[in-house]
Structures are given as structure tokens and as C-alpha cells.
Design a protein around this motif. Sequence first.
Motif, PDB file in Angstrom:
ATOM      1  N   ILE A  70       0.863  -1.189   0.000  1.00 33.32           N
ATOM      2  CA  ILE A  70       0.000   0.000   0.000  1.00 33.32           C
ATOM      3  C   ILE A  70       0.894   1.231   0.000  1.00 33.32           C
ATOM      4  N   THR A  71       0.701   2.073  -1.002  1.00 32.01           N
ATOM      5  CA  THR A  71       1.543   3.257  -1.096  1.00 32.01           C
ATOM      6  C   THR A  71       0.688   4.461  -1.475  1.00 32.01           C
ATOM      7  N   LEU A  92       2.225  -9.731  -6.383  1.00 31.55           N
ATOM      8  CA  LEU A  92       1.828  -9.013  -5.166  1.00 31.55           C
ATOM      9  C   LEU A  92       0.635  -8.116  -5.468  1.00 31.55           C
ATOM     10  N   ARG A  93      -0.237  -7.924  -4.488  1.00 37.87           N
ATOM     11  CA  ARG A  93      -1.302  -6.931  -4.679  1.00 37.87           C
ATOM     12  C   ARG A  93      -0.746  -5.538  -4.432  1.00 37.87           C
ATOM     13  N   CYS A  94      -1.334  -4.558  -5.100  1.00 29.26           N
ATOM     14  CA  CYS A  94      -0.832  -3.185  -4.957  1.00 29.26           C
ATOM     15  C   CYS A  94      -2.006  -2.214  -4.868  1.00 29.26           C
ATOM     16  N   THR A  95      -2.017  -1.409  -3.832  1.00 33.28           N
ATOM     17  CA  THR A  95      -3.015  -0.348  -3.699  1.00 33.28           C
ATOM     18  C   THR A  95      -2.288   0.991  -3.696  1.00 33.28           C
ATOM     19  N   VAL A  96      -2.800   1.927  -4.493  1.00 34.06           N
ATOM     20  CA  VAL A  96      -2.196   3.269  -4.510  1.00 34.06           C
ATOM     21  C   VAL A  96      -3.257   4.282  -4.067  1.00 34.06           C
ATOM     22  N   PRO A 138      -6.915   0.908   7.823  1.00 31.96           N
ATOM     23  CA  PRO A 138      -7.386  -0.209   8.666  1.00 31.96           C
ATOM     24  C   PRO A 138      -6.456  -1.426   8.640  1.00 31.96           C
ATOM     25  N   LYS A 139      -5.602  -1.536   7.606  1.00 30.22           N
ATOM     26  CA  LYS A 139      -4.693  -2.699   7.524  1.00 30.22           C
ATOM     27  C   LYS A 139      -3.325  -2.427   8.151  1.00 30.22           C
ATOM     28  N   ARG A 140      -3.189  -1.299   8.842  1.00 32.24           N
ATOM     29  CA  ARG A 140      -1.899  -0.916   9.412  1.00 32.24           C
ATOM     30  C   ARG A 140      -1.240  -2.036  10.224  1.00 32.24           C
ATOM     31  N   LEU A 141      -2.048  -2.783  10.964  1.00 32.06           N
ATOM     32  CA  LEU A 141      -1.450  -3.794  11.839  1.00 32.06           C
ATOM     33  C   LEU A 141      -1.439  -5.189  11.210  1.00 32.06           C
ATOM     34  N   SER A 142      -1.869  -5.271   9.946  1.00 32.80           N
ATOM     35  CA  SER A 142      -1.913  -6.574   9.285  1.00 32.80           C
ATOM     36  C   SER A 142      -0.505  -7.072   8.980  1.00 32.80           C
ATOM     37  N   ARG A 143      -0.288  -8.369   9.109  1.00 27.36           N
ATOM     38  CA  ARG A 143       1.046  -8.919   8.844  1.00 27.36           C
ATOM     39  C   ARG A 143       1.309  -9.066   7.347  1.00 27.36           C
ATOM     40  N   ARG A 144       0.255  -8.993   6.541  1.00 27.29           N
ATOM     41  CA  ARG A 144       0.380  -9.214   5.100  1.00 27.29           C
ATOM     42  C   ARG A 144       0.627  -7.931   4.308  1.00 27.29           C
ATOM     43  N   HIS A 145       0.401  -6.771   4.941  1.00 27.04           N
ATOM     44  CA  HIS A 145       0.462  -5.494   4.215  1.00 27.04           C
ATOM     45  C   HIS A 145       1.779  -4.774   4.484  1.00 27.04           C
ATOM     46  N   TYR A 146       2.335  -4.213   3.401  1.00 24.50           N
ATOM     47  CA  TYR A 146       3.591  -3.458   3.498  1.00 24.50           C
ATOM     48  C   TYR A 146       3.263  -2.018   3.154  1.00 24.50           C
ATOM     49  N   PHE A 147       3.496  -1.119   4.080  1.00 23.80           N
ATOM     50  CA  PHE A 147       3.195   0.293   3.845  1.00 23.80           C
ATOM     51  C   PHE A 147       4.460   0.984   3.322  1.00 23.80           C
ATOM     52  N   LEU A 148       4.338   1.495   2.104  1.00 21.14           N
ATOM     53  CA  LEU A 148       5.496   2.054   1.401  1.00 21.14           C
ATOM     54  C   LEU A 148       5.306   3.556   1.239  1.00 21.14           C
ATOM     55  N   PHE A 149       6.215   4.313   1.822  1.00 23.13           N
ATOM     56  CA  PHE A 149       6.108   5.778   1.778  1.00 23.13           C
ATOM     57  C   PHE A 149       6.136   6.274   0.328  1.00 23.13           C
ATOM     58  N   ALA A 150       5.518   7.413   0.079  1.00 23.07           N
ATOM     59  CA  ALA A 150       5.463   8.017  -1.265  1.00 23.07           C
ATOM     60  C   ALA A 150       6.853   8.075  -1.889  1.00 23.07           C
ATOM     61  N   GLY A 151       6.906   7.790  -3.187  1.00 24.73           N
ATOM     62  CA  GLY A 151       8.181   7.891  -3.894  1.00 24.73           C
ATOM     63  C   GLY A 151       9.125   6.728  -3.618  1.00 24.73           C
ATOM     64  N   GLY A 152       8.691   5.755  -2.803  1.00 20.93           N
ATOM     65  CA  GLY A 152       9.578   4.632  -2.475  1.00 20.93           C
ATOM     66  C   GLY A 152      10.775   5.080  -1.656  1.00 20.93           C
ATOM     67  N   SER A 153      10.579   6.143  -0.868  1.00 22.92           N
ATOM     68  CA  SER A 153      11.733   6.678  -0.144  1.00 22.92           C
ATOM     69  C   SER A 153      11.777   6.162   1.285  1.00 22.92           C
TER      70      SER A 153
END
Length: 337
Positions: A70-71, A92-96, A138-153
Motif C-alpha cells: 500500500i503506497t 503481489l497486490r498493490c493499492t495506490v 485499517p490494515k496498518r497492523l496486518s502482517r500481510r500489508h507493506y506500507f510504502l512511503f510516497a516515492g519509495g523513499s
Amino acid sequence: MFDSYPQLSGALPWLPLADLPTPVEPVSGIGSNAWIKRDDLSHAVYGGNKLRKLEFILADVLARGKTHVITFGATGTNHGVATAMLCQQLGLRCTVLLFEQPPSTTVRDNLTRMRHFGAELQFCGSLANTVRHYYLHPKRLSRRHYFLFAGGSNVAGTMGFINAVFELRQQIDTGQCPLPSQIFVPVGSSATLAGLTVGAALAGVESDIIGIRVAPSHLGIIPTCTPATVNQLIRQTCAALTKAGLSPPTIPTAKLVDSYYGDGYGVASTAGSRATEKFAECGITLDQTYTAKAAAAFLDAARQSTDVQLYWHTLNSRPVERVLERSHDAGPKTRWF
Ligand SMILES: Cc1ncc(COP(=O)(O)O)c(C=O)c1O
């Protein structure tokens, strides 16, 4: 990087996802000492600077057992396109999460690309609303989701541009280009500048890395693109390198120039428009948001000095038709907030 520091190869997840090395070439018509690093060609379908970051980021995603990235970014986000494309490739699934920017061809084309790469797009309106959705997801604490900061930074993304300097070092050593006295690069979310700065110190490339700020320095009272924020990412990355078994001899500091920013993020500047015309004569397309402003600084330096200058070209140059030809349409998945 792994050839020079083999101890990193077990410690830093990495996947070869980009077409590297990218060419380094003289820029014809600007002077014999003007060079360009063609990261626009970093992938056959969609190039640009994000590919290098994603080699480390998506390897990190897989190493952590995550399945959904998720980014966030603006509606014309280049980072969103590159992330969606490589997530699709890796299953991988991707949400923007998207915030509004003025309509343009880039916005239209990048939305088309993200949809074709099967990304789930969530239009959140303002930047503030988007950032709120990102941090309070809501998925912040999920073990399956990776939170990726804007720009991949993040730190993993920064490793991509450390690696990039080792690539340039090899090109210098094999006589493909001279050692630049200065290297110019646009700065938005900062990992490109942070990585090049650390990479130059590690690879012994004694060039000044000059970041040209193209994003707002602050959002409200929060600093977002300042020497302090870039240096924080540099320190975090050096700490990760130390943990991986390599202590950088000194922690370098970033050089960030404000004077080409003009009237705002994405707003064309006069110097940038002139640079766009000049580069068009050499067959290189610039965009008004990022590359035109960095190229303007490079042209000024090339005019004022006979030293070798290198402009690091960070913008994709593959046409949108490549996406339509090469990817299967997973269909648009769009939500509105
Ligand atoms: C074309 C282009 N150049 C430069 C940048 C800035 O790179 P960074 O976000 O690593 O500072 C971006 C970021 O989105 C970009 O899309």
C-alpha cells in the motif's frame, strides 16, 4: 555494491528487476563536458528512477512475507506506476492512494498504466486526506500489508541509489565516461539524493552530488524536503548498512539547492522550460515537475564551468503504448473517498 561489499549480499534483500546498467552518454549540443545518465531506460516497459529503489523494496516485501503493498502519491505518480508494474510481475497486490494534481497528459497516462498493471486505485482528494488514510489505514497492523512511503523513499529504496553509484563507478573505471565534478538530480521524496550521496562516499566517487529541490520544503509546519529530512534518511540508511556489516567511514551530508523550485510542485518554471527546449534538441524529453528543474541547474553549471557535469535523468521515456502492448489488463479497481 555486492561485488565491493560481499557481506551485504546475505543481509540486504535484493532482486534484479531493472534493466541495468543504464547508459551514460555525452549530451550532444551542450558541451564536451556535459553527460547524462539514462535512467529513463531502466526498464523496457516503464523506466525512471523508481526501478532501482524497487529492486530493494520489493525484495524486502517478499523477505518479510508480505503480499500486499500500500503506497500513495499524486494522480500522476511515477512511483505508483513502477510499483504497480513490478508488484504485478511478482504476484503481489498493490493499492495506490491518490491525491489530486492538476490534469495533464502525464496524469492521464499514468492512471492508464496503473490500471493496466492491476493496481487498486483509491482517490482520496487532498494530500492531507491521503496522508491521513495512509497512516490510519485499517490494515496498518496486518502482517500481510507493506506500507510504502510516497516515492519509495524508505531505507530499502535508498539502497537502490547507493547501488547506482557503484554502477557509475564501473562505467568511469571502464572509460565509458569521465569522473564528473558535479552530479545533478531532482529531489522529491529524497531517496535518490540520499542514496547517491551515501553511494558516492562508499564507492569513492569524488563528485559533488547536487540535489535540486522540486517538492515543497514543508507541509504546514512539518519539514518534508529539507537538508535535515534528507540527512535523516542518510543516517537511517547508514545505520542499516552498519547493521548489515558495513560501517560507512563517515556519514555524508546532502547538498540541496532551493533556487530552482519556482512557484510550486508541478508548476513549470522559466528556467525549466528553457532546459526542456534545449534537451528536446538533443532528443531527451523532460517534465516540468521534476526533471526540467534539475536540468536547468545542470545547464547553468555547464555554462559556467569547464568541469565535467553529469545530469542524472530520472524520468521514464517509454511510451504508454508499451504498457498496452506488454501487460495484461487486470482491470481497473477504483474506489473514491
Ligand atoms: C521523474 C522523477 N524524478 C525525480 C523524482 C524524485 O526522486 P525522489 O523521490 O527519490 O527524491 C521523482 C519522484 O517521484 C520522479 O518521479
